[in-house]
Motif scaffolding. Structure first.
Motif, PDB file in Angstrom:
ATOM      1  N   VAL A  80       0.831  -1.200   0.000  1.00  0.00           N
ATOM      2  CA  VAL A  80       0.000   0.000   0.000  1.00  0.00           C
ATOM      3  C   VAL A  80       0.869   1.255   0.000  1.00  0.00           C
ATOM      4  O   VAL A  80       0.613   2.214  -0.745  1.00  0.00           O
ATOM      5  CB  VAL A  80      -0.950   0.008   1.217  1.00  0.00           C
ATOM      6  N   ALA A  81       1.898   1.274   0.844  1.00  0.00           N
ATOM      7  CA  ALA A  81       2.787   2.438   0.893  1.00  0.00           C
ATOM      8  C   ALA A  81       3.444   2.678  -0.457  1.00  0.00           C
ATOM      9  O   ALA A  81       3.574   3.824  -0.913  1.00  0.00           O
ATOM     10  CB  ALA A  81       3.842   2.231   1.977  1.00  0.00           C
ATOM     11  N   TYR A  82       3.846   1.596  -1.105  1.00  0.00           N
ATOM     12  CA  TYR A  82       4.475   1.729  -2.421  1.00  0.00           C
ATOM     13  C   TYR A  82       3.466   2.245  -3.453  1.00  0.00           C
ATOM     14  O   TYR A  82       3.788   3.128  -4.261  1.00  0.00           O
ATOM     15  CB  TYR A  82       5.034   0.375  -2.865  1.00  0.00           C
ATOM     16  N   LEU A  83       2.246   1.698  -3.433  1.00  0.00           N
ATOM     17  CA  LEU A  83       1.228   2.168  -4.370  1.00  0.00           C
ATOM     18  C   LEU A  83       0.919   3.646  -4.149  1.00  0.00           C
ATOM     19  O   LEU A  83       0.761   4.413  -5.116  1.00  0.00           O
ATOM     20  CB  LEU A  83      -0.038   1.333  -4.214  1.00  0.00           C
ATOM     21  N   ASP A  84       0.857   4.054  -2.884  1.00  0.00           N
ATOM     22  CA  ASP A  84       0.598   5.466  -2.587  1.00  0.00           C
ATOM     23  C   ASP A  84       1.724   6.361  -3.095  1.00  0.00           C
ATOM     24  O   ASP A  84       1.475   7.440  -3.653  1.00  0.00           O
ATOM     25  CB  ASP A  84       0.418   5.662  -1.081  1.00  0.00           C
ATOM     26  N   GLY A 107      -6.482  -2.359   2.877  1.00  0.00           N
ATOM     27  CA  GLY A 107      -7.199  -1.534   1.907  1.00  0.00           C
ATOM     28  C   GLY A 107      -6.873  -1.852   0.463  1.00  0.00           C
ATOM     29  O   GLY A 107      -7.040  -0.999  -0.412  1.00  0.00           O
ATOM     30  N   VAL A 108      -6.440  -3.092   0.205  1.00  0.00           N
ATOM     31  CA  VAL A 108      -6.069  -3.489  -1.147  1.00  0.00           C
ATOM     32  C   VAL A 108      -7.078  -4.504  -1.681  1.00  0.00           C
ATOM     33  O   VAL A 108      -7.430  -5.467  -0.996  1.00  0.00           O
ATOM     34  CB  VAL A 108      -4.655  -4.114  -1.185  1.00  0.00           C
ATOM     35  N   THR A 109      -7.533  -4.301  -2.911  1.00  0.00           N
ATOM     36  CA  THR A 109      -8.374  -5.277  -3.594  1.00  0.00           C
ATOM     37  C   THR A 109      -7.472  -6.216  -4.379  1.00  0.00           C
ATOM     38  O   THR A 109      -6.583  -5.759  -5.113  1.00  0.00           O
ATOM     39  CB  THR A 109      -9.345  -4.586  -4.562  1.00  0.00           C
ATOM     40  N   ILE A 110      -7.673  -7.523  -4.216  1.00  0.00           N
ATOM     41  CA  ILE A 110      -6.810  -8.480  -4.900  1.00  0.00           C
ATOM     42  C   ILE A 110      -7.597  -9.294  -5.922  1.00  0.00           C
ATOM     43  O   ILE A 110      -8.801  -9.508  -5.779  1.00  0.00           O
ATOM     44  CB  ILE A 110      -6.122  -9.438  -3.899  1.00  0.00           C
ATOM     45  N   ASP A 111      -6.893  -9.714  -6.956  1.00  0.00           N
ATOM     46  CA  ASP A 111      -7.413 -10.662  -7.930  1.00  0.00           C
ATOM     47  C   ASP A 111      -6.486 -11.871  -7.900  1.00  0.00           C
ATOM     48  O   ASP A 111      -5.328 -11.789  -8.314  1.00  0.00           O
ATOM     49  CB  ASP A 111      -7.449 -10.051  -9.333  1.00  0.00           C
TER      50      ASP A 111
END
Length: 218
Positions: A80-84, A107-111
């Motif tokens: 999440v920190a990296y995505l932000d 808070g991450v949606t996964i597939d």
């Protein structure tokens, strides 16, 4: 007969070998040759004594970003920190072995499936990592599809500290010792995909991800 079988049959016929498939004796001859094959000359430059520092330095040189976490439970928060930091959507496609982490809590949606053309972030593990070159080695299998590392524009790779080796020769030795025969596809990732085929101008992400982020776990 399919195209693959037809091609192999023609090769075997040209070699004067009967039958459509290799015999067990031929397979054993190949295995013996692999076991007894000597390691070729190695570079004369000694690696620094700090293996982890060498790996981190080479990741930076290759263009990969790098971080460490205290344990697997911290991986979703680091993702999440990296995505932000990169203003990326909090949705990832990942290998099945990582699906049981608390992604929803972060808070991450996964597939949990093989990556497709419109996936933006792929999260994978790896077989091992190589300190000498800042490289991660991935092996393909139905549960570890290579597309998840190659199709998305961003590849996040989870590396276990115990799977960090010094050289590529050690990585191949580990593969032979643990797996015997290699899988259908083995591929080395050393930073983002790049090419200079056109007018010797470096283009990032030409044949794969243009971001690679390595997360090291104990």
């Amino acid at each position: 007969m399919g195209s693959r079988e037809n091609i192999l049959a023609r090769i075997r016929k040209a070699q004067g070998r009967a039958g459509g498939e290799p015999t067990e004796a031929e397979f054993e001859m190949i295995r013996t040759a692999m076991r007894e094959h000597e390691i070729g000359p190695l570079p004369g430059i000694a690696l620094p004594p700090d293996q982890l520092a060498q790996f981190r330095s080479e990741c930076a040189r290759q263009g990969s970003t790098y971080t460490e976490v205290a344990g697997y439970d911290d991986v979703p928060r680091e993702v999440v920190a990296y995505l932000d930091r990169n203003a990326l959507d909090k949705r990832v496609v990942l290998w099945a072995e990582l699906a049981n982490l608390d992604w929803a809590g972060a808070g991450v949606t996964i597939d949990n499936r093989t990556a497709q053309g419109d996936d933006r972030v792929g999260v994978t593990g790896c077989f091992c990592a190589i300190a000498e070159t800042g490289t991660v080695l991935l092996l393909s299998s139905p549960s570890q599809p290579k597309a998840t590392a190659l199709l998305p524009e961003t590849h996040v790779c989870i590396v276990r500290r115990s799977r960090l080796v010094d050289t590529m020769e050690e990585a191949f030795a580990m593969l032979r010792n643990e797996r015997g025969e290699p899988p259908r596809a083995t591929f080395f990732v050393s930073g983002p995909s790049r090419t200079a085929d056109i007018e010797q101008t470096i283009v990032i992400g030409a044949h794969g991800p243009y971001r690679v982020h390595v997360i090291l776990v104990p």
